[in-house]
Design an enzyme around this catalytic site. Structure first.
Site, mmCIF file in Angstrom:
data_model
loop_
_atom_site.group_PDB
_atom_site.id
_atom_site.type_symbol
_atom_site.label_atom_id
_atom_site.label_comp_id
_atom_site.label_asym_id
_atom_site.label_seq_id
_atom_site.Cartn_x
_atom_site.Cartn_y
_atom_site.Cartn_z
ATOM 1 N N SER A 24 0.835 -1.214 0.000
ATOM 2 C CA SER A 24 0.000 0.000 0.000
ATOM 3 C C SER A 24 0.864 1.256 0.000
ATOM 4 O O SER A 24 0.365 2.354 0.211
ATOM 5 C CB SER A 24 -0.934 -0.007 1.217
ATOM 6 O OG SER A 24 -0.177 -0.035 2.419
ATOM 7 N N ASN A 109 -3.101 -2.540 12.538
ATOM 8 C CA ASN A 109 -4.549 -2.455 12.310
ATOM 9 C C ASN A 109 -5.171 -1.221 12.962
ATOM 10 O O ASN A 109 -5.939 -0.504 12.331
ATOM 11 C CB ASN A 109 -5.233 -3.728 12.826
ATOM 12 C CG ASN A 109 -4.727 -4.974 12.123
ATOM 13 O OD1 ASN A 109 -4.010 -4.865 11.116
ATOM 14 N ND2 ASN A 109 -5.085 -6.147 12.622
ATOM 15 N N THR A 154 -39.289 22.563 -16.165
ATOM 16 C CA THR A 154 -39.520 21.187 -15.697
ATOM 17 C C THR A 154 -39.506 20.348 -16.974
ATOM 18 O O THR A 154 -39.950 20.839 -18.028
ATOM 19 C CB THR A 154 -40.869 21.018 -14.964
ATOM 20 O OG1 THR A 154 -41.927 21.305 -15.874
ATOM 21 C CG2 THR A 154 -40.986 21.926 -13.735
ATOM 22 N N HIS A 155 -38.997 19.168 -16.893
ATOM 23 C CA HIS A 155 -38.838 18.315 -18.099
ATOM 24 C C HIS A 155 -38.001 19.010 -19.175
ATOM 25 O O HIS A 155 -38.152 18.712 -20.355
ATOM 26 C CB HIS A 155 -40.202 17.917 -18.687
ATOM 27 C CG HIS A 155 -41.183 17.414 -17.678
ATOM 28 N ND1 HIS A 155 -41.343 16.072 -17.383
ATOM 29 C CD2 HIS A 155 -42.044 18.084 -16.879
ATOM 30 C CE1 HIS A 155 -42.274 15.939 -16.444
ATOM 31 N NE2 HIS A 155 -42.721 17.140 -16.114
ATOM 32 N N SER A 276 -11.182 23.508 -30.330
ATOM 33 C CA SER A 276 -11.061 22.293 -31.125
ATOM 34 C C SER A 276 -9.746 22.303 -31.887
ATOM 35 O O SER A 276 -9.236 23.361 -32.265
ATOM 36 C CB SER A 276 -12.239 22.235 -32.101
ATOM 37 O OG SER A 276 -11.939 21.390 -33.179
ATOM 38 N N LYS A 282 -14.326 27.050 -32.280
ATOM 39 C CA LYS A 282 -14.986 26.452 -31.121
ATOM 40 C C LYS A 282 -14.502 26.992 -29.778
ATOM 41 O O LYS A 282 -13.318 27.185 -29.548
ATOM 42 C CB LYS A 282 -14.770 24.919 -31.109
ATOM 43 C CG LYS A 282 -15.433 24.173 -32.239
ATOM 44 C CD LYS A 282 -16.956 24.083 -32.121
ATOM 45 C CE LYS A 282 -17.453 23.447 -30.860
ATOM 46 N NZ LYS A 282 -17.723 22.038 -30.922
ATOM 47 N N ASN A 284 -15.329 25.389 -26.238
ATOM 48 C CA ASN A 284 -16.029 24.262 -25.614
ATOM 49 C C ASN A 284 -15.971 24.336 -24.086
ATOM 50 O O ASN A 284 -14.931 24.681 -23.531
ATOM 51 C CB ASN A 284 -15.400 22.940 -26.080
ATOM 52 C CG ASN A 284 -15.564 22.710 -27.572
ATOM 53 O OD1 ASN A 284 -16.567 23.129 -28.160
ATOM 54 N ND2 ASN A 284 -14.583 22.070 -28.187
ATOM 55 N N GLU A 289 -17.822 19.899 -18.554
ATOM 56 C CA GLU A 289 -18.068 18.526 -19.020
ATOM 57 C C GLU A 289 -17.292 17.530 -18.166
ATOM 58 O O GLU A 289 -17.798 16.477 -17.786
ATOM 59 C CB GLU A 289 -17.628 18.370 -20.476
ATOM 60 C CG GLU A 289 -18.440 19.167 -21.469
ATOM 61 C CD GLU A 289 -17.756 19.195 -22.831
ATOM 62 O OE1 GLU A 289 -17.646 18.144 -23.470
ATOM 63 O OE2 GLU A 289 -17.301 20.276 -23.235
ATOM 64 N N TYR A 316 -10.041 -7.504 11.501
ATOM 65 C CA TYR A 316 -9.290 -6.933 10.371
ATOM 66 C C TYR A 316 -9.102 -7.956 9.268
ATOM 67 O O TYR A 316 -8.802 -9.120 9.511
ATOM 68 C CB TYR A 316 -7.913 -6.420 10.827
ATOM 69 C CG TYR A 316 -7.104 -5.859 9.670
ATOM 70 C CD1 TYR A 316 -7.290 -4.556 9.233
ATOM 71 C CD2 TYR A 316 -6.208 -6.669 8.967
ATOM 72 C CE1 TYR A 316 -6.592 -4.056 8.135
ATOM 73 C CE2 TYR A 316 -5.501 -6.180 7.872
ATOM 74 C CZ TYR A 316 -5.707 -4.874 7.462
ATOM 75 O OH TYR A 316 -5.025 -4.383 6.375
ATOM 76 N N GLN A 321 -7.332 -2.791 3.000
ATOM 77 C CA GLN A 321 -6.293 -1.954 2.390
ATOM 78 C C GLN A 321 -6.744 -1.473 1.009
ATOM 79 O O GLN A 321 -6.412 -0.372 0.589
ATOM 80 C CB GLN A 321 -4.990 -2.757 2.285
ATOM 81 C CG GLN A 321 -3.889 -2.048 1.527
ATOM 82 C CD GLN A 321 -2.597 -2.836 1.549
ATOM 83 O OE1 GLN A 321 -2.037 -3.117 2.611
ATOM 84 N NE2 GLN A 321 -2.117 -3.228 0.381
#
Ligand code: ARG
Length: 491
Positions: A24, A109, A154-155, A276, A282, A284, A289, A316, A321
């Site tokens: 780890s 532990n 809404t929607h 782009s 562009k 963007n 996003e 444990y 881990q």
């Protein structure tokens, strides 16, 4: 074999692939400082309990400070985790006869569970501060836009007029719940498992309350078996983080939509945009996003945590881990997202004229018109709903004349004969008066929002103080711990 952990019981060392699989060390970079703090507190307590002598503890404490100074890179990465690698470095520095005493009455532990809680506790406080700052940015922006009309959806269909302030406050309020959830999670993270040892505690006369106090924990996680084996606090935090990201994905989606030519409500600052490689025109909304996308990282981390913890017998198990890196991935993502969302909103170019122009398209005032029929002509809402529905279907401009002709067909009576006037119809169709009327608690009326925003700002200040107090108390404990370390080092 010189490996201080394996040399007794095991003969063969893991090859590189096995070590990579089981180690780890990389994720443990997160807990390097916490592990030193845990070692310092444990050693101070061992000394105070007379479990190790003053001279030995002085050397251990000095050694630990040196290890801290040297940093993570000085550690031997061929060990399976930071705890044993750090102990081995300490033994290199002060010799086994002294350094080899530090781990008395302790296991990796309880050690790792304590380290994770220490780091997560700090991350939570920083996150909470960052959420407060974002909420403040949203509310400050809302104050400026109490009168800025926009269509509410809404929607994703135009529904009723509202204001930009009302919309922004909705997000701020949702983030308020995220904040409260984070704060509650904090209270369960801020408990100390140290002293549980492997799971059955220890025969050494440890003072668990003392180490908890030295590390600034609010209390103990008493049952030693639960203390080492439970990771529900990780699941809880990952769930808090996921909720935040889900809220952000909605906000990010709006930023993407709103900056499209179809909406044209806003423009993101260039800092948050990309262009782009082929289409030179562009701009963007990549940052928004990506935030929408990174929501998957938080949700995925939560799923991983849940799945890893499921069905593990007490106490444990090494599976645990595998759980830990998920919380680091998630908290890193969510904290960056909070800061970036704040930046995007703070630098946002808003087009109030476009928002206002769109406020009434799609007959958004239809509900107010129906309500006006109810109030002024005394007909039931359901009937008014039908009348306005027919108006909408026919797509004509609602004039009193037209309304009367429809109501004569449907209820056999003109609404003007029941008291409806041209002026009332006009007012119902005016988005501004729509907004002004909606002054019930939590509504978009500018005067109601003024009240709401004022209340929220006071709330933010109080919460800010609460977080500062928690931070001060934790920092105070660490200062005391370091002062004690200095004192005991001289003995
Ligand atoms: N690296 C381990 C973890 O993250 C530390 C505890 C190891 N304990 C053990 N019994 N092998 O869980």
């Amino acid at each position: 074999m010189s490996n201080i952990l394996r040399r007794g019981r095991l003969e063969a060392a893991p090859d590189k692939e096995i070590l990579n699989y089981t180690s780890s060390m990389e994720a443990d970079r997160w807990i390097f400082n916490a592990d030193i703090a845990v070692d310092l507190a444990h050693t101070v307590m061992l000394k105070e309990q007379g479990i190790i002598g003053a001279k030995d503890s002085a050397k251990i404490l000095s050694g630990l400070l040196q290890v801290r100074e040297e940093g993570m890179e000085k550690l031997d990465f061929s060990y399976e985790d930071i705890h044993i690698s750090l102990e081995s470095r300490l033994i290199d520095l002060v010799g086994e006869d002294i350094g080899g005493r530090m781990h008395s009455g302790r296991s990796r532990n309880d050690e790792v569970a304590t380290c994770i809680r220490l780091v997560l506790r700090d991350e939570l406080l920083s996150l909470l501060e960052e959420i407060l700052a974002l909420r403040k940015t949203l509310l400050t922006l809302a104050e400026k836009h109490r009168e800025t009309l926009m269509p509410g959806f809404t929607h994703l269909q135009h529904a009723q007029p509202t204001t930009f302030a009302h919309h922004l406050s909705a997000h701020a309020q949702a983030l308020g719940r995220d904040f409260e959830r984070g704060l509650e999670a904090f209270s369960r993270v801020n408990l100390c498992p140290l002293g549980a040892a492997a799971f059955a505690s220890t025969g050494f006369a440890l003072n668990r309350k003392r180490t908890a106090e030295l590390l600034g924990f609010e209390g103990l996680l008493e049952n030693s078996m639960d203390a080492v084996s439970s990771r529900d606090f990780l699941i809880e935090c990952a769930s808090v983080f996921t909720n935040i990201m889900i809220n952000f994905s909605r906000m990010a989606e709006e930023l993407v939509l709103w900056s499209s030519s179809e909406f044209n409500y806003i423009e993101l600052d260039d800092m948050y945009a990309s262009t782009s490689s082929i289409m030179p025109q562009k701009k963007n909304p990549d940052t928004a996003e990506l935030m929408r996308g990174k929501t998957g990282v938080a949700a995925g981390s939560l799923m991983a945590l849940i799945t890893i913890c499921k069905g593990l017998p007490l106490s444990y198990n090494r599976d645990l881990q595998e759980a830990t890196p998920n919380i680091w991935r998630s908290v890193k993502t969510v904290r960056a997202s909070v800061r970036i969302m704040r930046g995007m909103y703070a630098s946002l170019k808003i087009r109030p004229e476009v928002l206002a122009a769109q406020a009434t398209t799609g007959f958004t005032t239809a509900t107010e018109l129906a309500d006006t029929f109810v109030r002024e002509a005394g007909i039931p809402f359901r009937t008014a709903h039908q009348l306005v529905g027919i108006l909408a279907r026919e797509g004509c401009d609602p004039s009193l004349e037209k309304i009367d002709s429809i109501s004569e067909v449907v209820i056999g009576e003109a609404l003007s004969a029941r008291g409806l006037t041209e002026k009332q119809v006009k007012e119902a169709l005016d988005p501004e008066s729509n907004i002004k009327r909606r002054k019930v608690i939590g509504g978009p009326a500018p005067e109601e929002l003024k009240r709401y925003l004022k209340k929220e700002k006071t709330e933010l200040e109080l919460k800010g103080e609460e977080i500062a107090t928690l931070r001060d108390s934790i920092e105070g404990s660490f200062e005391k711990l370091l002062a004690l370390v200095e004192e005991y080092r001289k003995k």
